[in-house]
Structure formats: C-alpha cells, structure tokens
Design a protein around this motif. Structure first.
Motif, PDB file in Angstrom:
ATOM      1  N   VAL A  70       0.816  -1.068   0.136  1.00 24.67           N
ATOM      2  CA  VAL A  70      -0.070   0.036  -0.081  1.00 24.67           C
ATOM      3  C   VAL A  70       0.972   1.242  -0.171  1.00 24.67           C
ATOM      4  CG1 VAL A  70      -1.627   1.386   1.500  1.00 24.67           C
ATOM      5  CG2 VAL A  70      -1.988  -1.267   1.117  1.00 24.67           C
ATOM      6  N   ILE A  71       0.669   2.307  -1.019  1.00 32.40           N
ATOM      7  CA  ILE A  71       1.308   3.501  -1.152  1.00 32.40           C
ATOM      8  C   ILE A  71       0.402   4.735  -0.295  1.00 32.40           C
ATOM      9  CG2 ILE A  71       2.023   5.277  -2.757  1.00 32.40           C
ATOM     10  CD1 ILE A  71       1.899   2.882  -4.834  1.00 32.40           C
ATOM     11  N   LYS A  72      -0.749   4.475  -0.382  1.00 32.30           N
ATOM     12  CA  LYS A  72      -1.590   5.821   0.075  1.00 32.30           C
ATOM     13  C   LYS A  72      -2.782   5.123   0.841  1.00 32.30           C
ATOM     14  CE  LYS A  72      -2.980  10.093   0.348  1.00 32.30           C
ATOM     15  NZ  LYS A  72      -4.242  10.113   1.180  1.00 32.30           N
ATOM     16  N   THR A  73      -3.163   5.550   2.064  1.00 35.43           N
ATOM     17  CA  THR A  73      -4.478   5.287   2.329  1.00 35.43           C
ATOM     18  C   THR A  73      -5.351   6.660   2.788  1.00 35.43           C
ATOM     19  OG1 THR A  73      -3.832   5.401   5.046  1.00 35.43           O
ATOM     20  CG2 THR A  73      -3.788   3.334   3.971  1.00 35.43           C
ATOM     21  N   THR A  74      -6.827   6.572   2.620  1.00 36.30           N
ATOM     22  CA  THR A  74      -7.632   7.656   2.969  1.00 36.30           C
ATOM     23  C   THR A  74      -8.430   7.042   4.145  1.00 36.30           C
ATOM     24  OG1 THR A  74      -7.020   8.532   0.903  1.00 36.30           O
ATOM     25  CG2 THR A  74      -9.155   9.533   2.127  1.00 36.30           C
ATOM     26  N   VAL A  75      -8.582   7.768   5.112  1.00 35.62           N
ATOM     27  CA  VAL A  75      -9.386   7.272   6.336  1.00 35.62           C
ATOM     28  C   VAL A  75     -10.467   8.248   6.546  1.00 35.62           C
ATOM     29  CG1 VAL A  75      -9.239   6.396   8.902  1.00 35.62           C
ATOM     30  CG2 VAL A  75      -7.519   5.976   7.356  1.00 35.62           C
ATOM     31  N   TYR A  90      -4.757   0.551  13.117  1.00 31.44           N
ATOM     32  CA  TYR A  90      -4.010   0.844  11.841  1.00 31.44           C
ATOM     33  C   TYR A  90      -2.784   0.300  11.901  1.00 31.44           C
ATOM     34  CZ  TYR A  90      -2.671   3.608   7.963  1.00 31.44           C
ATOM     35  OH  TYR A  90      -2.020   4.168   6.786  1.00 31.44           O
ATOM     36  N   ALA A  91      -2.041   0.733  12.959  1.00 32.87           N
ATOM     37  CA  ALA A  91      -0.749   0.390  13.364  1.00 32.87           C
ATOM     38  C   ALA A  91      -0.412  -1.314  13.190  1.00 32.87           C
ATOM     39  CB  ALA A  91      -0.036   0.882  14.491  1.00 32.87           C
ATOM     40  N   SER A  92      -1.091  -1.890  13.725  1.00 27.28           N
ATOM     41  CA  SER A  92      -1.127  -3.585  14.039  1.00 27.28           C
ATOM     42  C   SER A  92      -1.186  -3.943  12.799  1.00 27.28           C
ATOM     43  CB  SER A  92      -2.152  -3.863  14.791  1.00 27.28           C
ATOM     44  OG  SER A  92      -3.587  -3.775  14.253  1.00 27.28           O
ATOM     45  N   TYR A  93      -1.741  -3.596  11.457  1.00 29.19           N
ATOM     46  CA  TYR A  93      -1.869  -4.204  10.333  1.00 29.19           C
ATOM     47  C   TYR A  93      -0.816  -3.780   9.317  1.00 29.19           C
ATOM     48  CZ  TYR A  93      -6.531  -6.193  11.314  1.00 29.19           C
ATOM     49  OH  TYR A  93      -7.431  -7.050  11.695  1.00 29.19           O
ATOM     50  N   PHE A  94      -0.285  -2.359   9.617  1.00 31.79           N
ATOM     51  CA  PHE A  94       0.841  -1.882   8.800  1.00 31.79           C
ATOM     52  C   PHE A  94       2.286  -2.117   9.420  1.00 31.79           C
ATOM     53  CE2 PHE A  94      -2.604   0.307   6.641  1.00 31.79           C
ATOM     54  CZ  PHE A  94      -2.323  -0.061   5.418  1.00 31.79           C
ATOM     55  N   GLY A  95       2.477  -2.298  10.748  1.00 29.12           N
ATOM     56  CA  GLY A  95       3.626  -2.446  11.211  1.00 29.12           C
ATOM     57  C   GLY A  95       4.815  -1.371  10.989  1.00 29.12           C
ATOM     58  N   ASP A  96       5.844  -1.840  10.524  1.00 32.32           N
ATOM     59  CA  ASP A  96       6.833  -0.993  10.264  1.00 32.32           C
ATOM     60  C   ASP A  96       6.554  -0.246   8.974  1.00 32.32           C
ATOM     61  OD1 ASP A  96       8.392  -1.243  12.351  1.00 32.32           O
ATOM     62  OD2 ASP A  96       9.375  -2.897  11.539  1.00 32.32           O
ATOM     63  N   HIS A  97       5.688  -0.746   8.068  1.00 36.34           N
ATOM     64  CA  HIS A  97       5.378  -0.199   6.753  1.00 36.34           C
ATOM     65  C   HIS A  97       4.346   0.826   7.068  1.00 36.34           C
ATOM     66  CE1 HIS A  97       4.440   0.379   2.470  1.00 36.34           C
ATOM     67  NE2 HIS A  97       2.992  -0.107   2.698  1.00 36.34           N
ATOM     68  N   LYS A  98       4.860   2.244   6.323  1.00 33.30           N
ATOM     69  CA  LYS A  98       3.961   3.398   6.763  1.00 33.30           C
ATOM     70  C   LYS A  98       3.767   4.212   5.401  1.00 33.30           C
ATOM     71  CE  LYS A  98       5.935   3.719  11.466  1.00 33.30           C
ATOM     72  NZ  LYS A  98       5.313   2.514  11.776  1.00 33.30           N
ATOM     73  N   PRO A  99       2.549   3.647   4.912  1.00 34.33           N
ATOM     74  CA  PRO A  99       2.087   4.366   3.632  1.00 34.33           C
ATOM     75  C   PRO A  99       1.439   5.782   3.934  1.00 34.33           C
ATOM     76  CG  PRO A  99       0.636   2.885   4.523  1.00 34.33           C
ATOM     77  CD  PRO A  99       1.689   2.735   5.399  1.00 34.33           C
ATOM     78  N   ALA A 100       1.595   6.706   3.137  1.00 34.98           N
ATOM     79  CA  ALA A 100       1.128   7.740   3.338  1.00 34.98           C
ATOM     80  C   ALA A 100      -0.273   7.813   3.641  1.00 34.98           C
ATOM     81  CB  ALA A 100       1.276   8.680   1.762  1.00 34.98           C
ATOM     82  N   ARG A 101      -1.059   8.843   4.199  1.00 30.13           N
ATOM     83  CA  ARG A 101      -2.325   8.756   5.079  1.00 30.13           C
ATOM     84  C   ARG A 101      -2.802  10.145   4.896  1.00 30.13           C
ATOM     85  NH1 ARG A 101      -3.424   5.902  10.833  1.00 30.13           N
ATOM     86  NH2 ARG A 101      -2.903   8.265  11.429  1.00 30.13           N
ATOM     87  N   ILE A 117     -12.137   2.919   4.911  1.00 26.18           N
ATOM     88  CA  ILE A 117     -10.800   3.143   4.590  1.00 26.18           C
ATOM     89  C   ILE A 117     -10.795   2.760   2.948  1.00 26.18           C
ATOM     90  CG2 ILE A 117      -8.333   2.469   4.822  1.00 26.18           C
ATOM     91  CD1 ILE A 117      -9.107   1.826   7.920  1.00 26.18           C
ATOM     92  N   GLU A 118      -9.818   3.636   2.287  1.00 22.85           N
ATOM     93  CA  GLU A 118      -9.442   3.248   0.911  1.00 22.85           C
ATOM     94  C   GLU A 118      -7.996   3.280   0.972  1.00 22.85           C
ATOM     95  OE1 GLU A 118     -11.767   6.544  -1.125  1.00 22.85           O
ATOM     96  OE2 GLU A 118      -9.792   7.530  -1.134  1.00 22.85           O
ATOM     97  N   VAL A 119      -7.530   2.363  -0.164  1.00 24.69           N
ATOM     98  CA  VAL A 119      -6.131   2.468  -0.211  1.00 24.69           C
ATOM     99  C   VAL A 119      -5.743   2.238  -1.839  1.00 24.69           C
ATOM    100  CG1 VAL A 119      -5.719   0.823   1.784  1.00 24.69           C
ATOM    101  CG2 VAL A 119      -6.122  -0.372  -0.695  1.00 24.69           C
ATOM    102  N   ILE A 120      -4.533   2.908  -2.103  1.00 28.14           N
ATOM    103  CA  ILE A 120      -3.763   2.825  -3.187  1.00 28.14           C
ATOM    104  C   ILE A 120      -2.659   2.032  -3.036  1.00 28.14           C
ATOM    105  CG2 ILE A 120      -2.608   4.029  -5.193  1.00 28.14           C
ATOM    106  CD1 ILE A 120      -4.341   6.533  -4.489  1.00 28.14           C
TER     107      ILE A 120
END
Length: 125
Positions: A70-75, A90-101, A117-120
């Motif tokens: 995932v590159i970007k999320t909109t919440v 949210y953090a529990s699903y992405f861990g160290d991966h931190k997409p733009a939000r 939530i939507e994602v790219i």
C-alpha cells in the motif's frame, strides 16, 4: 483497466466495484465494516476497523497485492475522538510499513459506519 471483485469481502453496495487495477496500481473503493455476507459489524471503532482491514486484505489479495504494498490510505472517521483507538488497529496491520495517509472526520458514512478506509497499492504479482 481491470475491475477487481472477491466474495471474501463485502460486495459493493452501489454502482461501483471493490477496486480497479490500472497499470501497476490498484485503487480500492472505500471499505466499511461489512462482513462478506453483507452484515454490518456493530460495536466499537476497534471492532469495525478490524473488519475493514479484513475486507481490504481480501480485495488486495484478489488484485495481486497486499497491505505491504500500500502506497496511500485515506481514512474517513465519524468521530475524531476515536482516532487513537483507530490508530492502534491501523498500526497493528501496517507495522513498520508506513504508507502516506490522510484522515478526515466526516458527518456520516454509509450504513452509519464509524470508519471507512480506501487504499492505493502497487501490484506485486
């Protein structure tokens, strides 16, 4: 363009698809806390957010992607007072991966959901 659909997430409840692939990118429609059978998950923002992520993971998998791509999320959140609780999920699903939000408080969401939530994401397959 390729339209993405899976029965492992709630079906679209209007004239749109669960997601679309264009080139090497996947764009999801906003996911609310509906089970694959279309039942609304009641309860806290935490309960609802877990279902939203289950839906996103299923749709991303169908598209040949994953949360790690995932590159970007909109919440969209109904009450900004729930932001801290949502952030933990949210953090529990992405861990160290931190997409733009982007996170936006809204007056109302479909079916009176507390979160959408939507994602790219990049296609990885």
């Amino acid at each position: 363009m390729k339209f993405v659909a899976t029965d492992k997430a709630a079906a679209a409840i209007g004239p749109y698809s669960q997601g679309v692939i264009s080139g090497e990118l996947f764009y999801s429609s906003g996911q609310i806390p509906l089970t694959p059978s279309g039942e609304m998950v009641e309860g806290s923002i935490v309960d609802q957010a877990h279902q939203v992520f289950a839906n996103l993971k299923a749709i991303l998998a169908e598209a040949g992607s994953s949360l790690e791509s995932v590159i970007k999320t909109t919440v969209f959140i109904k009450d900004m007072n729930d932001f801290a609780a949502l952030n933990e999920v949210y953090a529990s699903y992405f861990g160290d991966h931190k997409p733009a939000r982007s996170t936006v408080e809204v007056a109302r969401l479909p079916k009176d959901a507390k979160v959408e939530i939507e994602v790219i994401a990049k296609i990885t397959e």
